[in-house]
Every structure is written in C-alpha cells, then in structure tokens.
Design a protein around this motif. Sequence first.
Motif, mmCIF file in Angstrom:
data_model
loop_
_atom_site.group_PDB
_atom_site.id
_atom_site.type_symbol
_atom_site.label_atom_id
_atom_site.label_comp_id
_atom_site.label_asym_id
_atom_site.label_seq_id
_atom_site.Cartn_x
_atom_site.Cartn_y
_atom_site.Cartn_z
ATOM 1 N N ASN A 1 45.734 -85.950 16.670
ATOM 2 C CA ASN A 1 45.308 -84.845 15.816
ATOM 3 C C ASN A 1 46.407 -83.825 15.554
ATOM 4 N N ILE A 2 47.592 -84.065 16.065
ATOM 5 C CA ILE A 2 48.682 -83.127 15.787
ATOM 6 C C ILE A 2 49.848 -83.901 15.177
ATOM 7 N N LEU B 1 38.427 -77.257 8.722
ATOM 8 C CA LEU B 1 39.503 -76.808 9.607
ATOM 9 C C LEU B 1 39.501 -75.290 9.708
ATOM 10 N N LYS B 2 40.351 -74.797 10.609
ATOM 11 C CA LYS B 2 40.622 -73.357 10.718
ATOM 12 C C LYS B 2 42.045 -73.141 10.208
ATOM 13 N N GLU C 1 49.862 -76.879 9.458
ATOM 14 C CA GLU C 1 51.198 -77.008 10.043
ATOM 15 C C GLU C 1 52.319 -76.668 9.073
ATOM 16 N N GLU D 1 46.040 -84.295 4.566
ATOM 17 C CA GLU D 1 46.134 -84.694 5.982
ATOM 18 C C GLU D 1 46.566 -86.144 6.127
ATOM 19 N N THR E 1 54.997 -81.380 16.146
ATOM 20 C CA THR E 1 54.340 -80.507 17.124
ATOM 21 C C THR E 1 54.254 -81.219 18.476
ATOM 22 N N ARG F 1 49.001 -81.878 8.760
ATOM 23 C CA ARG F 1 48.043 -81.063 7.978
ATOM 24 C C ARG F 1 48.813 -80.045 7.153
ATOM 25 N N ILE G 1 40.612 -74.825 3.162
ATOM 26 C CA ILE G 1 40.670 -75.073 4.609
ATOM 27 C C ILE G 1 39.253 -75.212 5.164
ATOM 28 N N ASP H 1 44.988 -74.502 12.062
ATOM 29 C CA ASP H 1 45.258 -75.951 12.106
ATOM 30 C C ASP H 1 46.370 -76.361 11.137
#
Length: 366
Positions: free
Chosen positions: A6-7, A104-105, A110, A205, A11, A169, A99, A108
Amino acid sequence: MPGAKNISLQTYLFVNPKNFESNIFKEEKIKYILGEMKAIITGTGSYLPPRVVTNFDLEKIMNTSDEWIRQRTGIVERRYADPGIGSSDLATEAAKRAIESAGLKPADIEFIIAATLSPDHYFPGIGVLVQAKLGLAPIGALDIRNQCSGFIYGLSVADQYIRAGTFRRILLVAAEVQSSNLDYSDAGRDMAVLFGDGAGAVVVEAYDGQDRGILSTHLFADGRYVSDLWMEKPSPRDKPVFRENFIREGRYFPRMEGRSVFKNACEKMPEAVRIALAQNNLRVEDVDVLIPHQANERITQMVAKSLNVPAEKVISNIDRYGNTTAASIPIALDEACRNGKIKSGSLIILTAFGSGYTWASAVIRW
Ligand code: UT7
C-alpha cells in the motif's frame, strides 16, 4: 512486511533501507520491471465557482450577443471566480473531492501534479500552494504548463511514475481562473466569450492487474504556432517587463487566431485518437466514452464526426462551463463518473488540443 503493497517503493525504501533485501520488495520490483503494474484512476472531483455568468450578462458589458455565442460555440453560461480566489483555491477544492471519492485521506497522497495556465503567481506554480492548502507533508509538487493539453500531459507523467514504481498514489489536479484577464473590448471578444473558471482532479494509483488502467498516452507539440494562441506579455525579455504602451496595445491579454486554432483542433484531436486506438489494437466501435477538451461545441461535433463516434458516447458540458482550458477534461470526467455515463470496464478516450500548439490523447480502461 505487512501493508508493503500500500505504499510506494520510494516510501518503502526510505522508511527502512533494509527493505531492499525483502522478498516483498523483490516481488513488487519484478512486477514493475515486467511492466505488469498499471496506473488506474481511483477518484475524481471537480469544483466550479458558484458565480454563473450568462451570455446575457456578457451582452451588458461587451459588444456580443447570446445568439452569436450559442451559434458559434454552444456556450450558454460559464463560471467566474470572485476576486481574491485563485486557481490554487479551486484546485484544492477539486482535489479534496477527488481524494474523498478515492476513499483516501490527503495524507495518503505521495506526489502532486498540477496543470494550469493561470497560476496565482508568476512563480511559484500552484502545485506547492495545493500541497500547503491540503496540509500535506513535504512531498514533491510538479507544475505542468501545457494549457488545454495540460491534464493529459499530467496524466502521462503520473502514469510513468506509477509504472516505474516511484509513487503509488498521485494527485493530478488542473485548475484555471481566466476571467480576471480577458479582453472584453472588440479586439478580444472572440476569446472573452469562450473562457471560464473551474477545476478538476483525479487520484492515480498503482494497480496490480491487467483488466483496467491507463492503456496509453500520446503527447504532441508544434511550437511553430506559438503566437496562434498565447499571452505574449509580460515577458522577462522586456526591460522593464511592464510598460504603458503594452497596456494600451492590449498585449497583456491572451490572443488567438481563432480560425487556425479551430481548423487544427478539428484535425489534430482525431489524429491523436486514431494513433492511440491503433497502438492498442482497438477500433472506434470499442470506444464507450469520448471526452474531448471542451473548446467549442462545433469542434467537439467535428471531432466526433471525423472519428465516427455517435453523439451519445461523447461528453459535452461546454454549454454550462465554457472552455476551462486544462480543467475541462477532468471536470467532464468527474461529471461523467458521477452521472453513471462511465462504468466499470468502460473504454474511455481523452483528447485535447490547444496553445503551443500542444495536443494529446489517452486511452483508459475504467
Ligand atoms: O481551448 C483552446 C482552443 N481554442 C479553441 O479551440 C477555439 C477555436 N476557435 C473558435 O472556437 C472560433 O474561431 C471562435 C468561436 C473563437 C470564433 O468563431 P468564428 O466562426 O471563427 O468567427 P470569426 O473569428 O471568423 O469571426 C466572425 C465574425 C467577425 O466579424 P466580421 O469580421 O465577420 O464582421 C468577428 O469580429 O464574428 C465577430 N465576432 C463576434 N461577434 C459577436 C468575434 N467574436 C465575437 C463575439 N460576439 N464574441
């Protein structure tokens, strides 16, 4: 490592360089190397300033008519931002909606890509302003200056970053406040009636599958036609930059050779779509939704006719918003998603043409 998928790889490695050794990283990396990762749009959003300006409103301040504007452009009304509101403000609202629709927030996100020809300031661009207004960590923010093609150019950059594994993202936002610098005299009335303010955004994404995603982007430019559609001044080539005579001559306003732009838009957008379809082994009949840059309803109809795409598959909202330059495609995309015209599995074609000249196309399996 739980949650590693998820990253982004960047990151992941930044958090713990030892992750270089992990099997999950190797598995992800192999997928990127094999080109198996796709970029998908997981959220869309748009924001139009509330102030509606009709053709009849324009009749009161300039030498034009509702009849002329409707017949030549299909525009009925457009939105104007109030004084004090910049493209970064509209962009931030559209970004929040995109978003949220991606589930998402803001934290999140990137990386930010922002497209506009009407930034709040000469420099910096609006990417950093959107970042600050969303309260984000010091992630990268890239500004795109490709006018009407800016959204597709930005989508292409997002697609490459995602498929390379750099980010997972990305927020891509396009916004314009054009109403504050239009020439409402006879010299500028061809452009003044066309343009409006607004913003659209998407979240792009990484997707570990083949059934959907951005299938291709094609970007083109021909700088020989710079002066066909440009805002020549202010220019750092002039010393001093701001001059009384330039103001009198109206050279701080955008100018357009309307007929040349019209003709080239009608040729280049279908050409870019044909190239995209050929590369993906697709036929025009496979297309579910065509979203051309909303430049002029007559151009949209000519593009659809040239490609033989039936009217019910073509998205048009120029009657309500006019030409919102970089924002026009993401606003139309957001509306088409929200009103059910775009469904899971739909084949979407985007195409744009504008100042530069620049033009572009994108093929997306939704
Ligand atoms: O998003 C970036 C890409 N931009 C575009 O794709 C825009 C492309 N161009 C166009 O959409 C069209 O060229 C326009 C809508 C801008 C103009 O339409 P046109 O059919 O090409 O008109 P024109 O420029 O040839 O002008 C025809 C007449 C002229 O008068 P005369 O010389 O025939 O007496 C203009 O002065 O219409 C006049 N005119 C207007 N009249 C009333 C031009 N603008 C206006 C106006 N209201 N706003």
